[in-house]
Design an enzyme around this catalytic site. Structure first.
Site, short mmCIF file in Angstrom:
data_model
loop_
_atom_site.label_atom_id
_atom_site.label_comp_id
_atom_site.label_asym_id
_atom_site.label_seq_id
_atom_site.Cartn_x
_atom_site.Cartn_y
_atom_site.Cartn_z
N LEU A 31 9.89 80.49 96.89
CA LEU A 31 10.17 80.09 97.99
C LEU A 31 10.29 81.45 98.67
O LEU A 31 9.99 82.31 98.20
CB LEU A 31 12.39 80.20 97.20
CG LEU A 31 12.50 79.58 96.16
CD1 LEU A 31 13.90 79.39 95.80
CD2 LEU A 31 11.76 78.44 96.09
N HIS A 35 13.15 77.54 101.87
CA HIS A 35 13.89 76.76 101.16
C HIS A 35 15.51 77.16 100.71
O HIS A 35 16.76 76.32 101.38
CB HIS A 35 13.30 76.84 99.71
CG HIS A 35 11.93 77.23 99.58
ND1 HIS A 35 10.71 77.45 99.53
CD2 HIS A 35 11.40 75.35 99.48
CE1 HIS A 35 9.25 76.52 99.60
NE2 HIS A 35 10.14 75.79 99.24
N GLY A 145 13.79 69.51 103.65
CA GLY A 145 13.23 70.16 105.29
C GLY A 145 12.68 68.91 105.82
O GLY A 145 11.16 68.34 105.14
#
Length: 278
Positions: A31, A35, A145
């Site tokens: 991550l 994120h 995203g």
């Protein structure tokens, strides 16, 4: 709360779902701030935030890519706790796929271009795992995203096809200070590759400024030439597409919303980025 089994996850969520909204952020770990921005958006939007960490084998058409995918679950969990995740779901493969998933999804032409063309089977694997996770978590809202622009469009199509009562929220690309789109793959770049990689974003931004003064074929050629002149970078594709259908266009007036999507190799590391053109 750290949960690794489907049974424990569903027991926890069944009681929470009665009077709380559930937001979901599926990840493959490693991550970064991109994120975590999704997790914070989910926290602002939902009462309960579920984040999954699962490196999904069915979406990798290259076994080496799966083997080399960065994994750092211990640090990921710390980051998610600080970002406000309520439940961190870390299943093993058997929990997600108790039996082999042989489903084939039909997204028409959406998954035949760009990533789908160069990574055959990739989006079918994405659809398998996302559909499975959606049905396990049953969130009210899920957050993705915009860096994975094509994936986002296909997940929206999946939700429509499966008639899932889930709202999909798209979140902006998060970039490094020099413009490079944040990605777990950035960790695999050598120091030299990392210094050259921002040219991808710089080229996309420069291309966006040229829209009113050039044709699509000329702009695509300029993008590829600009990137490939760099000794470290090599363009796999630079496509200008209808942002809704994902199909390439050749005239600016063919689509109301137009997106430029690119995949570029820095050595053996494959990086993707995109930008809205209109």
């Amino acid at each position: 709360m750290l949960i690794s089994s489907v049974i424990d996850l569903q027991q926890q969520l069944s009681s929470l779902r009665k009077d709380k909204s559930i937001g979901f952020v599926p990840t493959m770990g490693a991550l970064h701030e991109g994120h975590l921005s999704l997790v914070r958006q989910a926290k602002a939007d939902s009462d309960v935030v579920v984040v999954s960490i699962f490196v999904n084998p069915t979406q990798f058409n290259n076994p080496d890519d799966l083997k080399n995918y960065p994994r750092d679950t211990e640090n990921d969990i710390k980051k998610l706790e600080l970002a406000g995740a309520t439940i961190i779901f870390t299943p093993v493969e058997q929990e997600i796929y108790p039996e082999p998933d042989t489903r084939i999804f039909d997204f028409g032409a959406m998954d035949k271009v760009m990533e789908g063309f160069y990574r055959p089977g990739h989006f079918n694997g994405v659809a398998q795992v996302v559909d499975r996770l959606f049905k396990l978590v049953q969130p009210h809202t899920a957050f993705f995203g915009e860096k994975d622009f094509q994936q986002l469009a296909i997940i929206k199509a999946l939700v429509a096809q499966e008639n899932l009562p889930i709202r999909i929220v798209s979140c902006p690309i998060v970039r490094e200070p020099d413009g490079l789109a944040m990605s777990s793959r950035n960790l695999l770049l050598s120091a030299a590759q990392r210094t050259h990689a921002p040219l991808i974003c710089q080229t996309l931004k420069a291309a966006a400024a040229k829209v009113s003064s050039t044709t699509i074929p000329a702009l695509k050629k300029w993008i590829q030439t600009t990137i490939d002149t760099d000794p470290v970078l090599e363009t796999e594709y630079a496509e200008i597409v209808d942002a809704r259908s994902l199909q390439p266009i050749v005239q600016w007036d063919e689509a109301e919303q137009v997106q430029l999507c690119a995949a570029v190799y820095a050595g053996s590391i494959r990086l993707i980025d995109n930008i809205r053109l209109k």
